[in-house]
Write a protein that holds these residues in place. Structure first.
Motif, short mmCIF file in Angstrom:
data_model
loop_
_atom_site.label_atom_id
_atom_site.label_comp_id
_atom_site.label_asym_id
_atom_site.label_seq_id
_atom_site.Cartn_x
_atom_site.Cartn_y
_atom_site.Cartn_z
N LYS A 215 -11.22 -12.72 -37.12
CA LYS A 215 -11.57 -11.94 -37.58
C LYS A 215 -12.37 -10.52 -36.89
O LYS A 215 -13.13 -11.44 -35.73
CB LYS A 215 -12.75 -11.94 -38.62
CG LYS A 215 -13.14 -10.05 -39.90
CD LYS A 215 -14.76 -10.73 -40.11
CE LYS A 215 -15.32 -9.23 -40.97
NZ LYS A 215 -15.84 -9.34 -42.00
N ILE A 216 -11.00 -9.79 -36.24
CA ILE A 216 -10.95 -9.03 -35.44
C ILE A 216 -12.31 -7.71 -35.97
O ILE A 216 -11.70 -7.11 -36.88
CB ILE A 216 -9.65 -8.46 -34.56
CG1 ILE A 216 -9.46 -9.92 -33.75
CG2 ILE A 216 -10.23 -7.45 -33.07
CD1 ILE A 216 -8.08 -9.98 -33.45
N THR A 217 -13.41 -7.07 -35.16
CA THR A 217 -14.18 -6.07 -35.66
C THR A 217 -14.09 -4.62 -34.88
O THR A 217 -13.99 -5.21 -33.92
CB THR A 217 -15.34 -6.34 -35.99
OG1 THR A 217 -15.34 -7.39 -37.23
CG2 THR A 217 -16.02 -5.85 -36.92
N ALA A 218 -14.37 -3.50 -35.49
CA ALA A 218 -14.41 -2.19 -34.34
C ALA A 218 -15.26 -1.38 -34.93
O ALA A 218 -15.43 -1.49 -36.51
CB ALA A 218 -12.73 -1.56 -33.69
N SER A 219 -16.30 -0.75 -34.66
CA SER A 219 -16.66 0.19 -35.06
C SER A 219 -17.31 1.44 -33.67
O SER A 219 -16.56 1.58 -33.01
CB SER A 219 -18.29 -0.45 -34.93
OG SER A 219 -19.07 -0.62 -33.82
N VAL A 220 -17.28 2.76 -34.80
CA VAL A 220 -17.15 4.25 -34.16
C VAL A 220 -18.88 4.79 -34.77
O VAL A 220 -18.96 4.21 -35.50
CB VAL A 220 -16.07 4.68 -34.82
CG1 VAL A 220 -14.97 4.31 -33.47
CG2 VAL A 220 -15.68 4.96 -35.95
N LYS A 221 -18.80 5.81 -33.37
CA LYS A 221 -19.67 6.36 -34.94
C LYS A 221 -19.65 7.37 -34.03
O LYS A 221 -18.48 8.92 -32.63
CB LYS A 221 -21.06 6.78 -33.67
CG LYS A 221 -22.00 7.84 -33.49
CD LYS A 221 -22.90 7.19 -32.96
CE LYS A 221 -24.48 8.38 -32.95
NZ LYS A 221 -25.76 8.54 -31.99
N ILE A 222 -19.31 9.34 -34.93
CA ILE A 222 -18.52 10.12 -35.68
C ILE A 222 -19.31 10.95 -35.45
O ILE A 222 -19.96 11.21 -36.55
CB ILE A 222 -17.04 9.95 -35.60
CG1 ILE A 222 -16.33 9.05 -35.37
CG2 ILE A 222 -16.89 11.31 -35.93
CD1 ILE A 222 -14.92 9.02 -36.16
N GLN A 223 -18.96 12.37 -34.67
CA GLN A 223 -20.30 13.35 -35.23
C GLN A 223 -19.82 14.28 -36.28
O GLN A 223 -18.08 14.86 -35.33
CB GLN A 223 -20.88 14.06 -34.47
CG GLN A 223 -22.01 13.38 -33.40
CD GLN A 223 -23.40 14.10 -32.35
OE1 GLN A 223 -23.40 15.14 -32.76
NE2 GLN A 223 -23.29 13.16 -31.64
N TYR A 224 -19.14 15.05 -37.11
CA TYR A 224 -18.90 16.02 -37.59
C TYR A 224 -19.44 17.77 -37.45
O TYR A 224 -21.02 17.26 -37.56
CB TYR A 224 -18.87 16.18 -39.30
CG TYR A 224 -17.47 15.18 -39.02
CD1 TYR A 224 -15.81 15.75 -38.72
CD2 TYR A 224 -17.32 13.68 -38.96
CE1 TYR A 224 -14.86 14.88 -39.43
CE2 TYR A 224 -16.32 12.33 -39.29
CZ TYR A 224 -15.18 13.16 -39.44
OH TYR A 224 -13.68 12.19 -39.32
#
Length: 227
Positions: A215-224
């Motif tokens: 299982k390969i996982t990625a995460s992000v944090k985005i500002q709108y």
């Protein structure tokens, strides 16, 4: 350096900036993909004991050479077979509180990369049949994880976008579609290998090995921003 000009309202500028900063919507997203391993990492060892150190070393060297040759005969290249550890330790028995020298233990561990994962069981059996008496670990990995990670990263961004749209709709505000900041919070590391532990592996007709999935996982944090 600051300049004062008649009619310029600095407080209005600060208030506008503060208003812009307040109208930020910050979301996180996570995505994962499953990848079927296409190679195995084996740790195969030869352990010998003898009262004479030279004899123990020679016996170990002969058996290790035989193990390596058996792996080469399967088409595993020399570059995929390397020594991971080599140890010589004195061995003792304890009788009536006294330490009695028993001999020497020589251990040579090989790390073997099997790129044809269907040969994993055969490689183990060949090694054991030719002198290996320890298989300390089997790990299944993906040889090219970048493509899978990029897929997980795209899913993480989509997940964050969906959250932002849902939150804006619930709040009754208009979301600006282009984010002002995107931050990758996951570290792009190789997928964690799937372990298959085995000690003093016994020879069989052909050892059945099941690679499972990574299982390969990625995460992000985005500002709108929103209005």
């Amino acid at each position: 350096m600051y300049y004062n000009y008649p009619g310029l309202q600095h407080t209005d500028v600060r208030q506008q900036d503060d208003h812009t900063v307040r109208n930020r919507l910050i979301v996180t997203g996570e995505g994962s993909v499953s990848a079927v391993p296409d190679q195995a990492l084996l740790t195969i060892g030869v352990i010998t004991e003898n009262q004479n150190l030279s004899t123990a070393q020679k016996e170990n060297a002969d058996k290790t050479a035989s193990v390596i040759q058996s792996l080469l005969s399967l088409g595993i290249p020399q570059s995929d077979i390397q020594t991971s550890s080599y140890r010589i330790e004195p061995q003792y028995n304890y009788e009536n509180g006294q330490q009695i020298f028993r001999g020497y233990r020589v251990e040579h561990q090989l790390q073997v990369t099997v790129k044809n994962i269907r040969q994993t069981g055969q490689a183990i059996d060949q090694a054991v049949a030719n002198g290996a008496n320890s298989v300390s670990s089997i790990q299944f990995t993906v040889s090219s994880p970048d493509a899978f990670y990029n897929g997980a990263l795209a899913l993480a961004i989509q997940n964050a976008q969906q959250k932002a749209v849902t939150m804006a709709r619930t709040l009754g505000v208009t979301l600006q579609p282009v984010p002002v900041e995107v931050q990758e919070t996951s570290q792009q590391l190789p997928p964690r290998p799937i372990p298959f532990q085995a000690v003093m592996y016994a020879q069989s007709a052909e050892t059945p090995i099941q690679p499972g999935e990574n299982k390969i996982t990625a995460s992000v944090k985005i500002q709108y921003t929103y209005s």
